[in-house]
Design an enzyme around this catalytic site. Structure first.
Site, mmCIF file in Angstrom:
data_model
loop_
_atom_site.group_PDB
_atom_site.id
_atom_site.type_symbol
_atom_site.label_atom_id
_atom_site.label_comp_id
_atom_site.label_asym_id
_atom_site.label_seq_id
_atom_site.Cartn_x
_atom_site.Cartn_y
_atom_site.Cartn_z
ATOM 1 N N ARG A 79 -14.094 -6.678 11.758
ATOM 2 C CA ARG A 79 -14.232 -7.565 12.824
ATOM 3 C C ARG A 79 -14.255 -6.723 14.664
ATOM 4 O O ARG A 79 -14.533 -7.205 15.273
ATOM 5 C CB ARG A 79 -12.568 -7.762 12.859
ATOM 6 C CG ARG A 79 -11.763 -8.692 13.976
ATOM 7 C CD ARG A 79 -10.714 -9.021 13.588
ATOM 8 N NE ARG A 79 -9.715 -7.770 13.642
ATOM 9 C CZ ARG A 79 -8.663 -8.136 13.428
ATOM 10 N NH1 ARG A 79 -7.992 -9.384 12.319
ATOM 11 N NH2 ARG A 79 -7.796 -6.922 13.353
ATOM 12 N N LYS A 181 -10.888 -8.978 19.531
ATOM 13 C CA LYS A 181 -9.046 -8.299 19.830
ATOM 14 C C LYS A 181 -9.664 -7.273 20.328
ATOM 15 O O LYS A 181 -10.254 -6.352 20.480
ATOM 16 C CB LYS A 181 -8.895 -7.732 18.528
ATOM 17 C CG LYS A 181 -7.669 -7.313 18.298
ATOM 18 C CD LYS A 181 -7.203 -6.849 16.818
ATOM 19 C CE LYS A 181 -6.219 -6.161 16.893
ATOM 20 N NZ LYS A 181 -5.611 -7.256 16.183
ATOM 21 N N GLU A 217 -2.341 -19.991 18.287
ATOM 22 C CA GLU A 217 -1.001 -18.001 18.246
ATOM 23 C C GLU A 217 -0.115 -17.738 19.145
ATOM 24 O O GLU A 217 -0.190 -18.918 20.141
ATOM 25 C CB GLU A 217 -2.387 -17.387 17.297
ATOM 26 C CG GLU A 217 -3.758 -17.010 18.906
ATOM 27 C CD GLU A 217 -4.204 -15.721 18.172
ATOM 28 O OE1 GLU A 217 -3.457 -14.771 17.103
ATOM 29 O OE2 GLU A 217 -5.799 -15.141 18.975
#
Ligand SMILES: *Cc1c(COP(=O)(O)O)cnc(C)c1O
Length: 337
Positions: A79, A181, A217
């Site tokens: 990721r 992220k 989210e």
């Protein structure tokens, strides 16, 4: 070491060692462990001016038989490579990421909380552009670092259900970076989180910025729901962060608990039909949500504000059982340091 492991919150503690590797002239150097917790950079470093930085978060656990293990570090490595690419940064190779994680945990082994204490060792890899950049362009030099810190529960009160509110703010920059992220998304969420806390809510339940009708989210965790017939559902969206905890929980629900699972678009209007709701992430683990407040309208889940829902509890027990070595893990999920 004199630490009250049982009462640790989720915060920074300066531990003994960190890992550092530098990227220059098109390559990463071999990297090393250092005691220096400070980063000194030029005033015009790309990270300061254009926020060219991304990060990861995973944990090390002490198991019942006193081994120290990490949970799926390969997924974090992969990721972070995706985040780096989206931000025009040089990916840090997967095998080197995993080696560096093991190295820094080993160096700080006394900081890994004891089995059964409720605390774990949080591991924070991150990367940033270091050389001066004035015109808008990516840096040519980077630093990759990993520090670790022992942590307790993310939400104060441990297993007590929390309250979310639907904010008027979007979580991520609206130009398609929600799956990355990176600090840039967190910077844009700071105002929303301070405002939520000021109004007595624990977190924000962000909606999709294009239509503001679908659930996405929270600031730092994905969301799962349980339907009245015990199906585990989670929002399908390419503007949310693909949580490793969420993907693991969906697998656990199917393969360990025999539950049906579904990843689909979830509309704010259907919230009242769910039986349970919880936040999932490395930091949040699986935190039950008792209530969502949407501009004065309260949606209360039947599991309530006192108890953890039955399916949420089973998912939590199974996932943490796998992480702490009480339950046999799927192939490759547990990596001993
Ligand atoms: C890190 C993060 C999560 C949780 O992902 P995990 O891989 O489960 O830790 C969820 N949402 C955002 C925005 C995140 O940054």
């Amino acid at each position: 070491m004199d630490i009250d492991w049982k009462n640790l919150g989720f915060g920074y503690t300066k531990t003994d060692y960190r890992y550092v590797s530098n990227f220059k002239d098109g390559m990463w150097d071999k990297g090393s462990i250092t005691e220096d917790a400070n980063v000194v950079l030029n005033e015009c470093a790309c990270v300061f001016q254009y926020a060219q930085t991304c990060f990861e978060g995973l944990k090390a656990y002490r198991t019942a038989d006193n081994k120290v293990v990490c949970f799926r570090p390969d997924m974090n490595a992969k990721r972070m490579i995706e985040s780096a690419k989206r931000l025009e940064m040089p990916p840090f190779p997967e095998d080197r990421f995993i080696e560096a994680v093991k190295k820094v945990v080993k160096a700080n082994i006394d900081w890994v909380p004891p089995y059964g204490s409720g605390a774990t060792l949080y591991i924070r890899p991150y990367m940033f552009g270091t050389n001066p950049v004035m015109g808008v362009k990516p840096a040519t030099e980077y630093q990759f670092r990993i520090f670790v810190a022992p942590v307790g529960p993310y939400f104060k009160g441990g297993a007590k259900p929390i309250t979310l509110r639907v904010p008027d703010f979007d979580r991520a920059a609206p130009h398609g970076t929600g799956h990355v992220k990176a600090g840039l998304n967190y910077a844009m969420s700071l105002h929303a989180i301070v405002d939520a806390h000021n109004q007595g809510y624990d977190e924000n339940m962000y909606l999709d910025s294009a239509t503001r009708t679908k659930v996405e989210e929270t600031g730092g965790a994905n969301i799962i729901f349980v339907t009245k017939d015990n199906k585990v559902v989670t929002p399908k969206s390419n503007t949310i962060l693909p949580s490793i905890t969420r993907r693991s929980l969906m697998y656990v629900a199917q393969k360990y608990l025999g539950l049906e699972t579904e990843e689909r678009e979830i509309y704010k209007e259907e919230l009242a039909e769910f039986k349970e709701c919880a936040l999932c992430g490395t930091a949040a683990v699986l935190s039950p949500v008792g209530k969502v407040v949407d501009h004065g309208k309260e949606i209360c889940f039947p599991s309530g504000m006192e108890k953890v829902g039955e399916i949420t509890q089973k998912l939590y027990d199974t996932l943490t059982g796998i992480q702490m070595g009480r339950i046999e893990a799927p192939e490759g999920w547990i990596v001993e340091v």
